[in-house]
Design a protein around this motif. Sequence first.
Motif, short mmCIF file in Angstrom:
data_model
loop_
_atom_site.label_atom_id
_atom_site.label_comp_id
_atom_site.label_asym_id
_atom_site.label_seq_id
_atom_site.Cartn_x
_atom_site.Cartn_y
_atom_site.Cartn_z
N UNK A 185 0.85 -1.20 0.00
CA UNK A 185 0.00 0.00 0.00
C UNK A 185 0.89 1.25 0.00
N UNK A 186 1.06 1.90 -1.15
CA UNK A 186 1.91 3.08 -1.23
C UNK A 186 1.46 4.21 -0.29
N UNK A 187 0.15 4.27 0.01
CA UNK A 187 -0.37 5.34 0.87
C UNK A 187 -0.26 5.01 2.36
N UNK A 188 0.27 3.83 2.67
CA UNK A 188 0.29 3.40 4.07
C UNK A 188 1.19 4.31 4.90
N UNK A 189 0.68 4.76 6.06
CA UNK A 189 1.48 5.58 6.96
C UNK A 189 1.56 4.87 8.31
N UNK A 190 2.76 4.41 8.66
CA UNK A 190 2.93 3.60 9.86
C UNK A 190 2.57 4.36 11.13
N UNK A 191 2.99 5.61 11.21
CA UNK A 191 2.78 6.38 12.45
C UNK A 191 1.29 6.58 12.74
N UNK A 192 0.55 7.08 11.76
CA UNK A 192 -0.87 7.36 12.02
C UNK A 192 -1.65 6.06 12.22
N UNK A 193 -1.23 5.00 11.52
CA UNK A 193 -1.92 3.72 11.72
C UNK A 193 -1.68 3.21 13.13
N UNK A 194 -0.42 3.31 13.60
CA UNK A 194 -0.14 2.91 14.98
C UNK A 194 -0.94 3.76 15.97
N UNK A 195 -0.99 5.06 15.70
CA UNK A 195 -1.75 5.94 16.60
C UNK A 195 -3.22 5.49 16.65
N UNK A 196 -3.78 5.15 15.49
CA UNK A 196 -5.18 4.70 15.46
C UNK A 196 -5.38 3.43 16.28
N UNK A 197 -4.49 2.46 16.09
CA UNK A 197 -4.74 1.19 16.79
C UNK A 197 -4.42 1.31 18.28
N UNK A 198 -3.52 2.21 18.65
CA UNK A 198 -3.27 2.45 20.08
C UNK A 198 -4.48 3.15 20.70
N UNK A 199 -4.98 4.16 19.98
CA UNK A 199 -6.11 4.96 20.49
C UNK A 199 -7.35 4.10 20.70
N UNK A 200 -7.57 3.13 19.82
CA UNK A 200 -8.77 2.30 19.95
C UNK A 200 -8.58 1.16 20.94
N UNK A 201 -7.39 1.03 21.51
CA UNK A 201 -7.16 -0.04 22.49
C UNK A 201 -6.97 -1.40 21.85
N UNK A 202 -6.54 -1.43 20.58
CA UNK A 202 -6.45 -2.71 19.86
C UNK A 202 -5.26 -3.56 20.27
N UNK A 203 -4.26 -2.96 20.93
CA UNK A 203 -3.08 -3.73 21.34
C UNK A 203 -3.16 -4.02 22.83
N UNK A 204 -3.05 -5.30 23.20
CA UNK A 204 -3.10 -5.64 24.62
C UNK A 204 -1.73 -6.08 25.16
N UNK A 205 -0.79 -6.42 24.28
CA UNK A 205 0.54 -6.82 24.77
C UNK A 205 1.57 -6.70 23.66
N UNK A 206 2.81 -6.41 24.07
CA UNK A 206 3.97 -6.42 23.18
C UNK A 206 4.79 -7.64 23.59
N UNK A 207 4.88 -8.65 22.75
CA UNK A 207 5.59 -9.86 23.14
C UNK A 207 6.97 -9.89 22.50
N UNK A 208 8.00 -9.92 23.33
CA UNK A 208 9.37 -10.03 22.83
C UNK A 208 9.86 -11.46 22.99
N UNK A 209 11.04 -11.73 22.50
CA UNK A 209 11.76 -12.99 22.76
C UNK A 209 11.19 -14.21 22.07
N UNK A 210 10.13 -14.05 21.26
CA UNK A 210 9.56 -15.26 20.69
C UNK A 210 10.22 -15.62 19.38
N UNK A 211 10.85 -14.63 18.74
CA UNK A 211 11.51 -14.91 17.47
C UNK A 211 12.93 -15.39 17.73
N UNK A 212 13.44 -16.23 16.84
CA UNK A 212 14.80 -16.73 17.00
C UNK A 212 15.77 -15.81 16.28
#
Lengths: 275, 103
Positions: A248-275
């Motif tokens: 998506x050439x029009x995709x904007x990471x910052x505003x998209x992150x702001x939207x999903x943070x604002x709506x409460x869509x993220x409940x956890x940040x999981x680290x250490x699972x990738x090798x």
Amino acid sequence: MRIDVSRPHGGHISLQAGMNNYEVDFTSALLDTEQPCPANLSAWNGSDPVKRFAVYRNNVVSSLIDALEDTFPVTRELVGDEFFRAMARIFITRVPPKSPVLAEYGDEFPEFIANFSPVQSVPYLADVARLEMFYLTAYHAADATPLDEASFRGALSNADALPSARLQLHPSASVLRSTYAAGSLWAAHQGTIDLATVDPYLAEEILIIRPFWEVLVVPLRPGAGRFIELLANGASFGETALAVSVAFPDFDLTTTLADIIRTGAVVAFNFNEAL
Amino acid sequence: MTKLLYQNAISAMTLAAALGAALTMTATPAAAAEGDNEKCYGVALKGKNDCKSGPGTSCAGSSKIDFQSDAWKSLPKGTCEKTASPTSPTGFGQLQEFKAQKS
């Protein structure tokens, strides 16, 4: 296991396996006024079982139509009450409830609408119904606490691990990717925007989520729907951001992150699972 | 991860910058957050009460009269006891169920 029983009049009724013949006859007669009253019924006070059965049948069908009206209010407004009830009545005979929980009834209704020839002139109707089903699903989904700002800041302090981190999404979240303006049509029927300003044929992506008490129906920016879907499928933050930026050439990471943070869509940040 | 993907990978720095900027954009006054709502009894109009249940159950939208004293609506904190309720002895919404007075 479910079986399909074909009836001579052409209707298809799904019934639970394990029913005896009498139960099959009773159940199918319950939903179809053209079938005779099941044999061997009697009323406690000697009144006519045919009349008593007709009353019971009417109550069963009415309660199911009422349940669909409760779940799909905007769909109903779009086609009018009379049409909606007639359509719902046909749906009920084709897809009767499989669970006694009325609040779950109707998950196959949007697909039924999509294939229902009398509404082909209202092509966006099925997507509005899908949105309403997602709304109901979000309503009943498990509670979860959205990640707070301090936790996001904590994740930020672990910047090197961000690309491989996985974002856990809220259990109530769903994304509707509609080829029509399903979200705006729905919003116009809540009185939040003016219906006259809505072009039903403009594609929209919508997030439906219940972070706290109320279900939110949120229009998404270009690529955000794909972004959420990839995260939900377990892709890492870095993979997701890259894949969506490329697609998506029009995709904007910052505003998209702001939207999903604002709506409460993220409940956890999981680290250490990738090798 | 393929080589091509690796070469085009979005750096940790880029992700951190975007996340940091997003957090700045979402920093809102606490009072506006929905988590700060409270249940307010006696202010919902007929059929407009909130509930954690939903359609097809007998809860949300089930209140039979306007300003029903045992039906609640979710309102921002601090506004409940300033919302008029003709059934309430105080004349305003209350944070607990109450006994309705005849109006």
